[in-house]
Write an enzyme that holds these catalytic residues in place. Structure first.
Site, PDB file in Angstrom:
ATOM      1  N   THR A  58       0.903  -1.251   0.013  1.00 25.18           N
ATOM      2  CA  THR A  58      -0.729  -0.435  -0.221  1.00 25.18           C
ATOM      3  C   THR A  58       0.845   0.868   0.196  1.00 25.18           C
ATOM      4  O   THR A  58       0.291   2.350  -0.164  1.00 25.18           O
ATOM      5  CB  THR A  58      -1.298   0.170   1.159  1.00 25.18           C
ATOM      6  OG1 THR A  58      -1.851  -1.208   0.765  1.00 25.18           O
ATOM      7  CG2 THR A  58      -1.992   0.815   0.515  1.00 25.18           C
TER       8      THR A  58
ATOM      9  N   TYR B 101       6.539 -11.466   5.255  1.00 29.46           N
ATOM     10  CA  TYR B 101       5.367 -10.615   4.423  1.00 29.46           C
ATOM     11  C   TYR B 101       5.086 -11.285   2.818  1.00 29.46           C
ATOM     12  O   TYR B 101       6.271 -11.561   1.624  1.00 29.46           O
ATOM     13  CB  TYR B 101       6.000  -8.858   3.767  1.00 29.46           C
ATOM     14  CG  TYR B 101       4.570  -8.590   3.230  1.00 29.46           C
ATOM     15  CD1 TYR B 101       3.629  -8.762   3.062  1.00 29.46           C
ATOM     16  CD2 TYR B 101       5.152  -7.863   2.350  1.00 29.46           C
ATOM     17  CE1 TYR B 101       2.863  -7.976   2.357  1.00 29.46           C
ATOM     18  CE2 TYR B 101       4.362  -6.449   2.119  1.00 29.46           C
ATOM     19  CZ  TYR B 101       3.043  -6.579   1.820  1.00 29.46           C
ATOM     20  OH  TYR B 101       2.403  -6.453   1.332  1.00 29.46           O
TER      21      TYR B 101
ATOM     22  N   LYS C 191       3.194 -12.852   7.696  1.00 30.98           N
ATOM     23  CA  LYS C 191       1.969 -11.834   7.473  1.00 30.98           C
ATOM     24  C   LYS C 191       1.028 -13.022   6.520  1.00 30.98           C
ATOM     25  O   LYS C 191       1.932 -12.618   5.894  1.00 30.98           O
ATOM     26  CB  LYS C 191       2.494 -10.403   6.965  1.00 30.98           C
ATOM     27  CG  LYS C 191       1.364  -9.887   6.182  1.00 30.98           C
ATOM     28  CD  LYS C 191       1.617  -8.967   5.483  1.00 30.98           C
ATOM     29  CE  LYS C 191       0.491  -7.622   4.578  1.00 30.98           C
ATOM     30  NZ  LYS C 191       0.360  -8.405   3.831  1.00 30.98           N
TER      31      LYS C 191
END
Length: 320
Positions: free
Chosen positions: A56, A143, A171
């Site tokens: 993001t 991630y 994650k």
């Protein structure tokens, strides 16, 4: 080689709600005032950590100096809220440089995705995380974002990486919709991780389901722009009020449905921020473009239906 503290991780470091703000641009430069505003909003909303330079945050579109500046500004304006900094890059040497910059900024953790133009193998990814954890004492979040990195982790690889000193959290992508399958999925990952490694769900429509299924954290994308609903979902789920968490999440289904229609959470987050004038128009890094006019009309209609308040980022009819 840097001498590290072998006992630096003994308890879960990253839990509850971590919000991922945009890195807004203006005239192809980082819009520092807008970034500071987004960070301040997240602090006021009560998020548990702020993760800059994730997907993001457009980390792969920024140069080293820009990324270092984003990390610095986020830490300076986050107050007591821990800041996690994304350090993913195409080359291991570049990852280590970004780690150095995150450390210098005062980050509390690192977010590392195995990105690559060439398809990476498991051993290459394991070696990347080993290099990162040997370079710094900062805890590292693995991630897993196959939609952008095009690398898919197996549970076995999760387990191998999690044995490295310094790994603090995994994650994971969104969990299955079926609650039983979701719990089985999270439970299978939990069984192969050391006790101090947390599991964080991503995919905003899966936030409530992931937390209810046993995840420790929610790494939210659109929550970096409108955090209050995600705070409420997280607090309800982790306090045992699963029905309330599901109720709030289901009320946001019109928003979740736009993600797949309009190219994912980045463009949705940017359009919301632009509509509420939190950032300037066309805040994304070209060649990435935001929603077109027709899509923006549809998004604004959904925001109106949900009663999203642009100042607080919450529904006008509060969930208390």
């Amino acid at each position: 080689m840097k001498i590290l503290n072998p006992e630096r991780l003994t308890v879960k470091k990253f839990v509850d709600l971590s919000a991922f703000p945009l890195t807004p641009l203006s005239q192809d430069q980082v819009d520092e005032s807008a970034l500071i505003g987004l960070v301040n909003r997240l602090c006021c909303a009560g998020v548990d950590s702020i993760a800059v330079l994730g997907s993001t945050g457009s980390y792969m579109y920024l140069n080293r100096a820009e990324r270092a500046r984003v990390a610095q500004l986020a830490v300076e304006h986050a107050g007591d809220v821990p800041v996690i900094v994304g350090v993913g890059a195409m080359r291991t040497s570049q990852v280590l440089e970004h780690i150095d910059d995150a450390v210098a900024a005062g980050a509390k953790g690192l977010l590392l995705a195995p990105v690559g133009y060439q398809k990476l193998g498991d051993q290459e990814v394991l070696d990347l995380f080993r290099a990162a954890t040997e370079h710094s004492d900062l805890p590292v979040i693995v991630y897993d974002n196959p939609g952008t990195t095009h690398f898919t982790f197996s549970n076995d690889l999760y387990g191998r990486i999690a044995q490295l000193p310094g790994i603090a959290s995994i994650k994971i992508p969104g969990v299955p919709e079926d609650p039983i399958k979701a719990k089985q999925h999270v439970g299978a990952i939990r069984r192969i991780l050391p006790p101090h490694v947390s599991i964080g769900v991503s995919g905003d429509s899966s936030g409530a389901a992931g937390l209810i299924a046993g995840c420790d954290a929610w790494y939210t994308a659109v929550g970096g722009t409108i955090p209050q609903p995600m705070v409420e979902i997280t607090r309800a789920a982790l306090s045992g009020d699963a029905l309330r968490a599901v109720e709030i999440s289901q009320s946001l289904e019109p928003l979740w449905s736009l993600f797949s229609k309009f190219g994912g959470s980045l463009r949705i987050s940017a359009a919301i921020a632009e509509y509420f004038e939190l950032v300037e128009a066309n805040c994304l890094p070209l060649p990435v473009q935001g929603l077109n006019s027709e899509q923006r009309v549809a998004l604004v209609k959904v925001l109106g239906q949900l009663g999203i308040d642009e100042k607080l980022g919450q529904q006008a009819n509060t969930w208390k």
